[in-house]
Design an enzyme around this catalytic site. Structure first.
Site, mmCIF file in Angstrom:
data_model
loop_
_atom_site.group_PDB
_atom_site.id
_atom_site.type_symbol
_atom_site.label_atom_id
_atom_site.label_comp_id
_atom_site.label_asym_id
_atom_site.label_seq_id
_atom_site.Cartn_x
_atom_site.Cartn_y
_atom_site.Cartn_z
ATOM 1 N N GLU A 1 0.816 -1.217 0.000
ATOM 2 C CA GLU A 1 0.000 0.000 0.000
ATOM 3 C C GLU A 1 0.854 1.272 0.000
ATOM 4 O OE1 GLU A 1 -2.779 -0.192 3.210
ATOM 5 O OE2 GLU A 1 -3.473 -2.212 2.714
ATOM 6 N N GLU B 1 -5.554 -8.360 1.361
ATOM 7 C CA GLU B 1 -6.317 -8.090 2.585
ATOM 8 C C GLU B 1 -7.727 -7.704 2.154
ATOM 9 O OE1 GLU B 1 -4.767 -4.903 4.926
ATOM 10 O OE2 GLU B 1 -2.812 -5.832 5.266
#
Length: 353
Positions: free
Chosen positions: A154, A269
């Site tokens: 990320e 995720e």
């Protein structure tokens, strides 16, 4: 509009997602799909891996956390998601034991931030090469098995676009390349690399977004980390989320189909936040995943983030009885019935028994 594969200039809109296929019959007890194979890059030829980041923030070691999570969801995990940063050596002895469990072996997915102190530009210039070499020696000595590795997942929210910051998109791509190439040059052949985006469409509008990508030669899988909030109603809405200010954005799954047609996609995720006043939310959403997952054949792994204290709420899958039952039904769906793993040094493909 996003640039093309090289990251510059205008490009045609990506094609729509694959047309939905008719879901196969749903049964409760999974069995390995006859004839299914897994490649050396851990890509299954049918279905998808089922994984979990177990009981994050519960202050338990990975063995105890995973054992509890597997009991709660009533099946073993194919992939266990683990987090490391800085000079930590991985996998640890406890994590290796999970991978080598004689009854329930798992694939490890290690999420590593190489340094919390150095900039990406510093790392690309060699500031932590001794740390990378030490990790490589540890991996060669202790863990020859294939495992997934993502490097500073990320990155979008950490970008500082100003020149000289050491944290531009170009700096990130250079850092990622440097770490992967340094590990490979040190003899690490077992890491299956993953580029993990946030999966939030607002970042896709940034002029530097395409320049984050380190290159096909150092990325084996691409991934996103999307979460269910009040704007998301079903699985398609999660992975192909639109944005009112981005009328041309096709959604991350469709973008990845277009941008990375030869690479498997992972949801590294995902989670459903607890929403007060909507006790049936999790049950409905997990049921939508089960109904729609077969529509996305390039998606080859789903890894749930199970946490009482996730950054924006409670993502435990069984906060309600019916939600827990729907999650268990999803986890045990035959689409996730890949019950054999590749050997430590696999041949190009291996049949799953």
């Amino acid at each position: 509009m996003l640039g093309g594969c090289g990251g510059g200039g205008e490009a045609a809109m990506p094609p729509s997602a694959a047309s939905p296929s008719t879901p196969s019959r749903i049964v409760r007890s999974p069995a390995a799909t006859p004839g299914c194979q897994v490649t050396a890059r851990l890509i299954p030829s049918c279905g998808a891996w089922w994984g979990i980041a177990p009981e994050i923030s519960a202050d338990r070691g990975p063995r105890a956390a995973l054992a509890r999570a597997e009991r709660r969801m009533q099946r073993r995990a194919d992939i266990v998601h683990l987090y490391h940063h800085g000079p930590e050596l991985f996998p640890t002895a406890e994590e290796i034991a999970l991978a080598r469990d004689p009854v329930r072996p798992r694939l490890l997915f290690v999420n590593w931030k190489p340094s919390l102190r150095h900039t990406w530009a510093d790392i690309a210039a060699g500031a932590i090469d001794r740390r990378i070499d030490r990790l490589a020696a540890h991996l060669r000595r202790t863990f020859p098995e294939r495992f997934f590795l993502t490097i500073h997942h990320e990155p979008e929210s950490d970008v500082a676009a100003r020149p000289g910051s050491g944290k531009t998109a170009e700096d990130y791509a250079a850092m990622y390349r440097h770490v992967v190439m340094r590990l490979r040059q040190a003899g690490v052949k077992s890491a299956v690399t993953v580029m993990t985006y946030m999966g939030t469409p607002t970042w896709a509008a940034k002029p530097w977004f395409e320049r984050l990508y380190p290159g096909d030669d150092v990325v084996d899988w691409v991934a996103i980390d999307p979460y269910v909030d009040k704007r998301v109603r079903d699985f398609d809405g999660l992975i192909n989320r639109k944005h009112t200010n981005l009328p041309n954005w096709p959604g991350f799954y469709r973008w990845m189909q277009w941008r990375f047609p030869g690479k498997p996609i992972m949801i590294a995720e995902w989670g459903v936040f607890e929403r007060h006043g909507s006790p049936a939310l999790k049950e409905r959403f997990y049921s939508s995943v089960r109904a729609q997952i077969r529509h996305y054949p390039q998606l080859k792994a789903l890894i749930y983030f199970d946490s009482r204290r996730a950054p924006r709420g409670d993502t435990r899958f069984d906060t309600t009885r019916r939600g827990g039952r729907a999650f268990s039904d999803l986890a045990r769906d035959p689409y996730f019935a890949l019950t054999s793993l590749p050997s430590p040094t696999p041949s190009p493909t291996r049949r799953l028994s």
